[in-house]
Design a protein around this motif. Structure first.
Motif, PDB file in Angstrom:
ATOM      1  N   LEU A 117       2.742   1.696  -3.306  1.00  0.00           N
ATOM      2  CA  LEU A 117       1.859   2.054  -4.410  1.00  0.00           C
ATOM      3  C   LEU A 117       1.485   3.525  -4.364  1.00  0.00           C
ATOM      4  CD1 LEU A 117       0.516   0.838  -6.862  1.00  0.00           C
ATOM      5  CD2 LEU A 117      -1.407   0.141  -5.437  1.00  0.00           C
ATOM      6  N   VAL A 157      -8.446  -0.731  -2.417  1.00  0.00           N
ATOM      7  CA  VAL A 157      -7.468  -1.670  -1.840  1.00  0.00           C
ATOM      8  C   VAL A 157      -6.060  -1.093  -1.867  1.00  0.00           C
ATOM      9  CG1 VAL A 157      -8.413  -3.992  -2.012  1.00  0.00           C
ATOM     10  CG2 VAL A 157      -7.555  -2.881  -4.067  1.00  0.00           C
ATOM     11  N   GLN A 158      -5.845  -0.142  -2.777  1.00  0.00           N
ATOM     12  CA  GLN A 158      -4.547   0.513  -2.876  1.00  0.00           C
ATOM     13  C   GLN A 158      -4.190   1.238  -1.573  1.00  0.00           C
ATOM     14  OE1 GLN A 158      -7.155   1.053  -4.859  1.00  0.00           O
ATOM     15  NE2 GLN A 158      -6.619   0.432  -6.946  1.00  0.00           N
ATOM     16  N   ALA A 159      -5.224   1.534  -0.786  1.00  0.00           N
ATOM     17  CA  ALA A 159      -4.996   2.200   0.498  1.00  0.00           C
ATOM     18  C   ALA A 159      -5.829   1.519   1.583  1.00  0.00           C
ATOM     19  CB  ALA A 159      -5.339   3.688   0.386  1.00  0.00           C
ATOM     20  N   LEU A 160      -5.766   0.195   1.593  1.00  0.00           N
ATOM     21  CA  LEU A 160      -6.556  -0.578   2.550  1.00  0.00           C
ATOM     22  C   LEU A 160      -6.131  -0.268   3.984  1.00  0.00           C
ATOM     23  CD1 LEU A 160      -8.745  -2.742   2.762  1.00  0.00           C
ATOM     24  CD2 LEU A 160      -6.965  -4.482   2.592  1.00  0.00           C
ATOM     25  N   PRO A 184      -7.108   7.636  -1.934  1.00  0.00           N
ATOM     26  CA  PRO A 184      -5.828   8.195  -2.372  1.00  0.00           C
ATOM     27  C   PRO A 184      -5.922   8.892  -3.730  1.00  0.00           C
ATOM     28  CG  PRO A 184      -5.845   5.832  -2.731  1.00  0.00           C
ATOM     29  CD  PRO A 184      -7.173   6.175  -2.128  1.00  0.00           C
ATOM     30  N   ASN A 197       0.836  -1.200   0.000  1.00  0.00           N
ATOM     31  CA  ASN A 197       0.000   0.000   0.000  1.00  0.00           C
ATOM     32  C   ASN A 197       0.871   1.250   0.000  1.00  0.00           C
ATOM     33  OD1 ASN A 197      -2.958  -0.937   1.981  1.00  0.00           O
ATOM     34  ND2 ASN A 197      -2.459  -1.229  -0.145  1.00  0.00           N
ATOM     35  N   LEU A 247      -2.174  -6.084  -5.754  1.00  0.00           N
ATOM     36  CA  LEU A 247      -1.296  -4.946  -5.492  1.00  0.00           C
ATOM     37  C   LEU A 247       0.022  -5.092  -6.249  1.00  0.00           C
ATOM     38  CD1 LEU A 247      -1.948  -4.449  -1.672  1.00  0.00           C
ATOM     39  CD2 LEU A 247      -2.771  -3.029  -3.557  1.00  0.00           C
TER      40      LEU A 247
END
Lengths: 232, 232
Positions: free
Chosen positions: A141, B90-93, B100, A138, B137
């Motif tokens: 990314l 999910v990129q910033a779970l 984001p 995370n 990811l």
DNA sequence: TAATAATTGTGATATACATCACTTTTCTAA
DNA sequence: TTAGAAAAGTGATGTATATCACAATTATTA
């Protein structure tokens, strides 16, 4: 994969630079990792990984700075500078078992190589470990997305300001700080030419934003840098 | 977070566009998800998420195309075009529970909102699920790295060629294809101006690399595009 | 269906930055 | 400790591509 150097085996349990995901492991799991790992050191300039090469291990940086970059003929883009506590390879834990980028030691570097299959087993055996990996990805990314934004919307004085703040606040965590990277590397980090970096350096010194000579840089006006960063 | 539209509740078990990680869930886990989700539809142009806003749900795209982008004043960078089967969030779970990036519907879109806490619980309860998230990811991260490389090392004709191939091979999966994005979006995808996109379009048509009018594009010479892509 | 707005196309001009050429400084190793 | 190489600095010049200005299409809504 890489040429074996010297062994300084310590037990994983006693490792003082343990990563967050590894702190979640049980004693048993820790032992399994211990049995499938190798410690290595690299001299400045040596390659830790080569883009496209078979990836048998995940590389954990224990000491030193490593430059992660993509290359194609003469073109280079530095993805990031990895500090101690960083994993090289989790970015491509699944998919082709191939290093997605090259990694070069910017200083003398000490690493711990962990068998990638053990790594994959741990993901399935220990969900806190898996969670830790997700957290790491995370962060990476979002960083990559922000880099994309910065590189495509800001011009070089903005990107250079950002680089100076990054070096002081994140990379070296000090002010003044001692550069361990060349003008060429700085250029590759912000996607410009080494000549432009030299010019920016001179201009910023002239304007009293930074000072220093040789490999030492001191930021004198971080508010100014922040403004340039945001407004170009 | 987003304005509720219309409900077309189907059971998760019977969902035909189930994502890879969700295929690994037990019946019980699937039910839990079912209890904490909402189906929504968006019209073309509407915002699914706004950068910086509180993220209570992960958004799963069931139908349509969505533009994910970073913004700051007038500057925009499109991170990617999300297709059905993609998760937004999910990129910033983990980390700040904040979107984001912004997401805008490029077509009419149907989504399924899943409670982020249920999502987090699933990571800990089901390691195959966690593995699936890591895989997602991994793919996103490598894509982002490659984009970084492309945007910083290639010039516009190379980037434009790449875009054409991407649209035909990945986004629309057909040739000829019908554009659902504007010249402005194409420009924001390859970090150039809309005017340059128009010019490139004309030049490529003139050279017989592509043909088509209005919103239809047909690639006539993909080998040529590949060459331009690699050699500029 | 007409009227208005938005998007797209195209030429002319401007500019940020790369490239080139050369000097100066710093590093490296005999 | 010095000789040679590499890295860094600086001015002059070139160029890819943005910006501006306006025309032509296409979309939207009354």
């Amino acid at each position: 994969m890489t040429n074996t150097k010297e062994y300084i085996k310590i037990n994983c349990m006693d490792c003082k630079v343990k990563s967050k995901p590894f702190q979640k492991l049980t004693a048993e799991q820790m032992n399994k990792v211990d049995e499938h790992r190798t410690e290595l050191s690299f001299k400045k300039g040596e390659l830790l990984s080569k883009q496209g090469m078979f990836m048998s291990h995940v590389i954990y940086i224990r000491k030193g700075f490593v430059k992660l970059y993509l290359e194609n003929d003469d073109d280079i883009t530095i993805l990031t500078i990895a500090k101690p506590g960083t994993f090289i390879g989790v970015q491509a834990l699944y998919g082709e078992a191939v290093f997605p980028f090259s990694a070069e030691a910017l200083t003398d570097v000490e690493v711990c190589l962990k068998d990638i299959n053990v790594f994959r087993e741990l993901v399935l055996e220990n969900s806190e470990f898996a969670k830790g990996i997700i957290e790491t990805l995370n962060v990476d990314l979002i960083k990559s997305y922000n880099r994309l934004f910065s590189l495509t919307t800001k011009q070089i004085n903005g990107r250079f300001s950002e680089l100076l703040l990054y070096m002081s606040n994140v990379l070296y965590e000090s002010n003044p700080f001692q550069l361990t990277i060349s003008r060429k590397d700085m250029a590759d980090l912000i996607s410009t030419s080494p000549e432009s970096v030299s010019r920016l350096m001179s201009e910023f010194k002239e304007q009293g934003i930074i000072k220093g000579q040789g490999h030492t840089i001191e930021i004198l006006d971080d508010i100014r840098l922040d403004t340039i960063c945001k407004c170009g």
